[in-house]
Write a protein that holds these residues in place. Sequence first.
Motif, PDB file in Angstrom:
ATOM      1  N   GLY A 129      45.470  41.045  49.550  1.00  0.00           N
ATOM      2  CA  GLY A 129      45.878  40.412  48.313  1.00  0.00           C
ATOM      3  C   GLY A 129      46.154  41.414  47.206  1.00  0.00           C
ATOM      4  O   GLY A 129      46.170  42.628  47.415  1.00  0.00           O
ATOM      5  N   ARG A 130      46.334  40.901  46.001  1.00  0.00           N
ATOM      6  CA  ARG A 130      46.679  41.764  44.874  1.00  0.00           C
ATOM      7  C   ARG A 130      45.427  42.427  44.286  1.00  0.00           C
ATOM      8  O   ARG A 130      44.442  41.768  43.996  1.00  0.00           O
ATOM      9  N   GLY A 131      45.482  43.743  44.176  1.00  0.00           N
ATOM     10  CA  GLY A 131      44.377  44.487  43.572  1.00  0.00           C
ATOM     11  C   GLY A 131      43.097  44.481  44.377  1.00  0.00           C
ATOM     12  O   GLY A 131      42.027  44.170  43.837  1.00  0.00           O
ATOM     13  N   PRO A 132      43.116  44.838  45.673  1.00  0.00           N
ATOM     14  CA  PRO A 132      41.876  44.860  46.452  1.00  0.00           C
ATOM     15  C   PRO A 132      40.911  45.900  45.896  1.00  0.00           C
ATOM     16  O   PRO A 132      41.268  47.069  45.749  1.00  0.00           O
ATOM     17  N   SER A 133      39.685  45.477  45.595  1.00  0.00           N
ATOM     18  CA  SER A 133      38.791  46.389  44.881  1.00  0.00           C
ATOM     19  C   SER A 133      37.375  46.447  45.434  1.00  0.00           C
ATOM     20  O   SER A 133      36.585  47.269  44.981  1.00  0.00           O
ATOM     21  N   GLY A 134      37.017  45.599  46.384  1.00  0.00           N
ATOM     22  CA  GLY A 134      35.650  45.634  46.890  1.00  0.00           C
ATOM     23  C   GLY A 134      35.522  44.977  48.250  1.00  0.00           C
ATOM     24  O   GLY A 134      36.394  44.215  48.681  1.00  0.00           O
ATOM     25  N   PHE A 135      34.396  45.272  48.917  1.00  0.00           N
ATOM     26  CA  PHE A 135      34.172  44.787  50.277  1.00  0.00           C
ATOM     27  C   PHE A 135      32.721  44.340  50.425  1.00  0.00           C
ATOM     28  O   PHE A 135      31.824  44.895  49.803  1.00  0.00           O
TER      29      PHE A 135
END
Length: 350
Positions: free
Chosen positions: A341-347
């Motif tokens: 998706g848009r702006g993947p930033s964490g897991f």
Amino acid sequence: MKYIFKNQLWALVLLIFAFSCNDNGGEKPLGKYDTGILIMNEGNFGTNDGEVYHYDPSTETLTKDIFELENSRPFAGLVEDMVLEQDRLYLVANTGKVEIVNPGDFKSIGAVSADLDQPRSLATASGKLFISDYGPYDASYATPDSYIAVVSGLDGGTVKKKIEVSNKPEDLFAFGKYVFVAGSEESQIEIIDAEKEEVVKSLEVTGRPVQFFEQNGDLWVYSYDSDHVYFQSFHRDNLTKKEFRELPVGQATGRIALGEDSKIYIVTSSGWPEYQDGVAVVSIFDTTLIPDWTSGSGFYGIGYDQMRQEVYLSNANDFQGAGTVTVFGKDGTEVKSMEVGRGPSGFMFR
């Protein structure tokens, strides 16, 4: 932006056991999202299209927009953090709300959708929610009215109190009746008594503190400045500082992941306009320092899969459409890449 790895260690148990016990002592199958990897896509400012994807490494199946899929409505916000506590998954949106879902099926349990400004993270203590919030911007785009919002009960509701803290609180860590707050702008660790709902102690640390984690039974906070990264541990019995580490990592960001053998992966970035990014690897217990584990541009988030010993590195692609997640072996070799998706930033690894 918070960076997600605080739940990795206990979550490994879920990968080993196929079933979990319920409150009546019986066993129930795990839900479809109780294993695998949750990918937090922050979304784009203005369009508020943040969402969560689910990836199953065993089948290489990627499921998009699982909040909307399971609740028949869009998330409609910018996802800042995912926090798994008390058998609930809290999706913190810095657009002013917290959505609470069942972690197994992602069905909505409740929400906090009023009296918040710019939430950053969350912790639970004494049967309450404590939500870090920058507060509103003033005319100079500063945040002098930052606070910790208190909500009675774990399933959402209304904000009952706002506890004043130093500017720009980020991560929270709770144990017993205490909640530690990482005050990033003023280099403060503030400690809240969850029963009294007030700050009872403030500790000054070096750098900009943004992320708590546990290592070898101790509580640590990660902080950074332009030339170094810092690690400070704490005595939990008397709420004082314990050990301190300083390592020469320049251009560090707040984006980190906890690896195996006490290694910590740190995203670095030169910032605008060059955007020369990289990943450094450090250890707080020996002299390990790999300043250039990998390099590139557009790095936005990082995570570490303890079970498979793989690094997940995301690229926001300038928020122009879909982001990318690249999976590396711990030796730095690329395993695979996928569009997310848009702006993947964490897991979150489960």
